[in-house]
Design an enzyme around this catalytic site. Sequence first.
Site, short mmCIF file in Angstrom:
data_model
loop_
_atom_site.label_atom_id
_atom_site.label_comp_id
_atom_site.label_asym_id
_atom_site.label_seq_id
_atom_site.Cartn_x
_atom_site.Cartn_y
_atom_site.Cartn_z
N LYS A 191 -19.57 36.06 22.40
CA LYS A 191 -19.33 35.92 20.97
C LYS A 191 -17.90 36.32 20.65
CE LYS A 191 -19.74 38.53 17.38
NZ LYS A 191 -18.60 38.02 16.60
N THR A 246 -14.75 52.00 18.15
CA THR A 246 -15.61 53.07 18.66
C THR A 246 -16.90 53.15 17.85
OG1 THR A 246 -13.79 54.31 19.62
CG2 THR A 246 -15.74 55.57 19.03
N GLU A 247 -16.78 52.94 16.56
CA GLU A 247 -17.95 53.02 15.68
C GLU A 247 -19.01 51.98 16.06
OE1 GLU A 247 -16.54 52.62 11.65
OE2 GLU A 247 -18.48 51.75 11.12
N GLU A 266 -15.20 49.08 25.83
CA GLU A 266 -13.76 49.32 25.72
C GLU A 266 -13.49 49.52 24.25
OE1 GLU A 266 -11.86 49.37 28.35
OE2 GLU A 266 -12.84 48.14 29.86
N CYS A 300 -5.38 48.21 21.13
CA CYS A 300 -6.22 49.39 21.32
C CYS A 300 -5.47 50.51 22.01
CB CYS A 300 -7.47 49.03 22.09
SG CYS A 300 -7.08 48.04 23.53
N GLU A 397 -7.34 56.10 14.21
CA GLU A 397 -6.69 54.88 14.71
C GLU A 397 -6.38 53.98 13.52
OE1 GLU A 397 -9.14 51.98 16.77
OE2 GLU A 397 -7.54 51.70 18.22
P1 NAD Z 1 -15.22 45.58 15.70
O1 NAD Z 1 -15.80 46.66 16.52
O2 NAD Z 1 -15.52 45.54 14.29
O3 NAD Z 1 -15.66 44.16 16.25
C1 NAD Z 1 -15.53 43.80 17.60
C2 NAD Z 1 -16.51 42.69 17.89
O4 NAD Z 1 -17.83 43.17 17.74
C3 NAD Z 1 -16.42 41.48 16.96
O5 NAD Z 1 -16.70 40.32 17.70
C4 NAD Z 1 -17.52 41.74 15.96
O6 NAD Z 1 -18.00 40.57 15.40
C5 NAD Z 1 -18.57 42.38 16.82
N1 NAD Z 1 -19.48 43.30 16.14
C6 NAD Z 1 -19.21 44.11 15.08
N2 NAD Z 1 -20.30 44.82 14.74
C7 NAD Z 1 -21.28 44.47 15.59
C8 NAD Z 1 -22.62 44.87 15.77
N3 NAD Z 1 -23.18 45.79 15.00
N4 NAD Z 1 -23.34 44.31 16.77
C9 NAD Z 1 -22.78 43.40 17.58
N5 NAD Z 1 -21.52 42.97 17.46
C10 NAD Z 1 -20.76 43.51 16.49
O7 NAD Z 1 -13.68 45.67 16.02
P2 NAD Z 1 -12.52 44.73 15.53
O8 NAD Z 1 -12.20 45.14 14.15
O9 NAD Z 1 -12.82 43.31 15.79
O10 NAD Z 1 -11.39 45.14 16.56
C11 NAD Z 1 -10.59 46.25 16.37
C12 NAD Z 1 -11.07 47.43 17.21
O11 NAD Z 1 -11.25 47.07 18.56
C13 NAD Z 1 -10.09 48.55 17.22
O12 NAD Z 1 -10.75 49.75 16.94
C14 NAD Z 1 -9.56 48.58 18.64
O13 NAD Z 1 -9.15 49.82 19.09
C15 NAD Z 1 -10.65 48.03 19.43
N6 NAD Z 1 -10.18 47.37 20.63
C16 NAD Z 1 -10.35 47.97 21.82
C17 NAD Z 1 -9.89 47.37 22.98
C18 NAD Z 1 -10.08 48.02 24.30
O14 NAD Z 1 -9.92 47.37 25.31
N7 NAD Z 1 -10.42 49.27 24.39
C19 NAD Z 1 -9.27 46.14 22.92
C20 NAD Z 1 -9.11 45.55 21.68
C21 NAD Z 1 -9.58 46.17 20.54
#
Ligand code: NAD
Length: 828
Positions: A191, A246-247, A266, A300, A397
């Site tokens: 997804k 992280t949330e 991640e 990230c 962050e």
């Molecule tokens: P997000 O956690 O809101 O969403 C990430 C993905 O998860 C999206 O595809 C979203 O649709 C999906 N998602 C959200 N809630 C969900 C749920 N309850 N169940 C299943 N899927 C769900 O994050 P974002 O806003 O898209 O990305 C930014 C965050 O991602 C930042 O906090 C960043 O640090 C982190 N990030 C981490 C890495 C890493 O490798 N560690 C890489 C990129 C981004």
Amino acid sequence: MSVMDIFATMEYGPAPEAAAPALDWIKERQPFGLFINNQWVQPSSGEYLESVSPATGRLLARVAAAGSADVDAAVAAARAAFATWSETSGHVRARYLYAIARHIQKHSRLLAVLESLDNGKSIRETRDIDIPLVARHFYYHAGWAQLMASELPGYQPVGVVGQIIPWNFPLLMLAWKIAPALAMGNTVVLKPARYTPLTALKFAEIVQEIGLPPGVVNIVTGEASQAGEALVKHPDVNKIAFTGSTEVGRSIRRATAGSGKKLSLELGGKSPFIVFDDADLDSVIEGIVDAIWFNQGQVCCAGSRLLVQEDIAEPLIARLRARMEKLRTGDSLDKAIDIGAIVSPGQLKEIQRLVDQGVAEGAEMWQPQWTPPSEGCYFPPTLFTNVSPASTLAQVEIFGPVLVAMTFRTPAEAVALANNTPYGLAASVWSENINLALDIAPRLKAGSVWINCTNLFDASSGFGGYRESGFGREGGKEGLYEYVRPAWETHAEATSATTEERAARAPERDGASENGTSPDGASGEMIDDKLSTPGQSNGHAFAAMLPAIDRTPKLFIGGKQVRPDSGYSRSIYTPDGRLIGEVGEGNRKDIRNAVEAAHAASGWASASTHNRAQILYYLAENLSIREDEFARRIVQQTGRSYADAASEVQVTLSRLFSYAAWCDKFEGVVHRPPLRGVVLAMPEAIGVMGIACPDDYPLLGFISLVAPAMAMGNTVVVVPSQRSPLSATDCYQVFETSDLPGGVVNIVTGERDSLAQLLAEHDDVDAVWYFGGTEGSRRVEFASAGNMKRTWVNYGRARNWLDALQGEGEEFLREATQVKNIWVPYGE
Ligand code: NAD
Ligand code: MN
């Protein structure tokens, strides 16, 4: 006007990349369907989402919004494909992955433009960084598909993998997920993020073009609350691989707890960028630009906390401001911009909110004179000084182009400040003194450490977090283990779900084992006879048992035997119900004390591997002196034959030798990514580990878990076998006479599942291993979400501890370590 004047005053002209080919590609295909079984299908809801260009606000495409019925169809397709794909030879899988890499390169410009349009990031970055890294990832993993049979013997694919990725590196995150999954023989349902689906849809076309078997890759676009959650909860998905906040990672940990789904996360970061006063300041300034303004800071592992040695703070900040005045923000397709657009209006608002909060908390904000374009989602590069380490700006962050600066005086202070965050994704260290830099790197809690460089990535070098930045690695050989499991696990029997159930079944099983032994049966019966007739105390075997009745072992904390806080004891019985002793009833306070003692012993991680090996050998030596006594203790607690128990002791001694041997042999590797330099991949101790031992094999089960954890430099709090804890408590004297530093091994006896849960809930515990029932496994996984500690649980499945294939080896060592990749470039 001289040439020099022109050089100094000349403005950049526009240098736009053409959008037309990408816009035409979209126009011919939209609205986009879901990609299931190599076919484009319309969403069952009939609903579509809009994808927008953040640089212009312009509508780019309409894409399907998948619901749970669509996710079901995608998972079913992946399941059906798994049957053949998992049996396809490594060479054939390698050819497909190779073909994907070639096609990525063939379509590289279209992919780069699509990515820039959809995400708002600069074409310079998508063209020169994102897309080349995507191709490299598929080439690299084509190699692992080819080598899987010889390099990962005894492992098999996990099954159907659900993959959920964020918007900041849409195609790169797809590659990091899909390449290793396919290489190892899994099938996937991926997804993409809500804001950035387009390159994943182009990727689906490539999947069709190369003729990948239908169902191996399925792409479902949609909302987190629909498609995302349906994928996470789907009962026929064997693993979830997630990159994001992280949330959300925490909520996925809870949602999958106890399901037996493998999980890699991640997550976010707040990575330090540490500058010592002997650093090359010109390089540092360009390093900072890369660290925090690469991808608008929506990275990230962005170096979002600038930690500067106090004596150079002033000149460094002055130079940085001058450089910021020269940065350019604008349309993502302009080849001459440094900073593109923020991905969405919502994200822009969130950055503004945190910046306002920083100002309100008293930090000093600085932005360049120029202002970004007023149309589209732009935020200027921003620098905060006068930031206090506990403030919002220093802890939260921001995920935007906002840098917060703090100062330090000594290297020790730099390390303390750097680690003052719950995250642990990455860190950069800048110093011309290589001794200093290499001394700092191992002390940083981070999965990647860049020395005099930043934000470097390569498929060969694993990437992933420590602490609340998640667990699991992407890239490197270590990343492959996220997509395989030991083949023997498929045939593992379920153990009874709970301790109570086990206890009820015990006599039946013990009877069976008694009948099953032939040459040893005699001695087993002899000892059982002695147990049932305590009056005849002249037997050698029985005499050795006598003291256990009146000696109540205490807990073992910080190298000392201490009374349990509760003041209660727990009675321990033979299988047929006779009292053989009592142990302390551990509680929350005891766990707290034990964790504290384990932390105080953290110097164990920096003891030399030779030294740790010596202590493990010494433990074996001291245990061997008391072989007979330990064997009889096992007989007494389990009712097994003496010969059987004696062989458990022998295997235990061998196991101690194995991990003594591994101490100085599980060492990591040196990667050679395509740059002048090396990457040192070092397995490091995780920290304080909680370990809940299985009921079977009271001695062997205990040592099989404690020894690898110790060997790798962890300190442990162990809950021994609940039913038969006396083999572990008998080890106190062995520990005390083997030069083991106090606090390295702490033992709390009592009820396994509740003590394990306390360990899983404890924020100062970094990992929990649990070998018990299904419900206990679930509770540990669920509770671990608090600080995102790593867990390794058995979901109530049995493991044959006598068998070296199941009971020892690299699987244990990998679970006891986390890999840190230290990037060391060469040259002036
Ligand atoms: P997000 O956690 O809101 O969403 C990430 C993905 O998860 C999206 O595809 C979203 O649709 C999906 N998602 C959200 N809630 C969900 C749920 N309850 N169940 C299943 N899927 C769900 O994050 P974002 O806003 O898209 O990305 C930014 C965050 O991602 C930042 O906090 C960043 O640090 C982190 N990030 C981490 C890495 C890493 O490798 N560690 C890489 C990129 C981004
Ligand atoms: Mn978009």
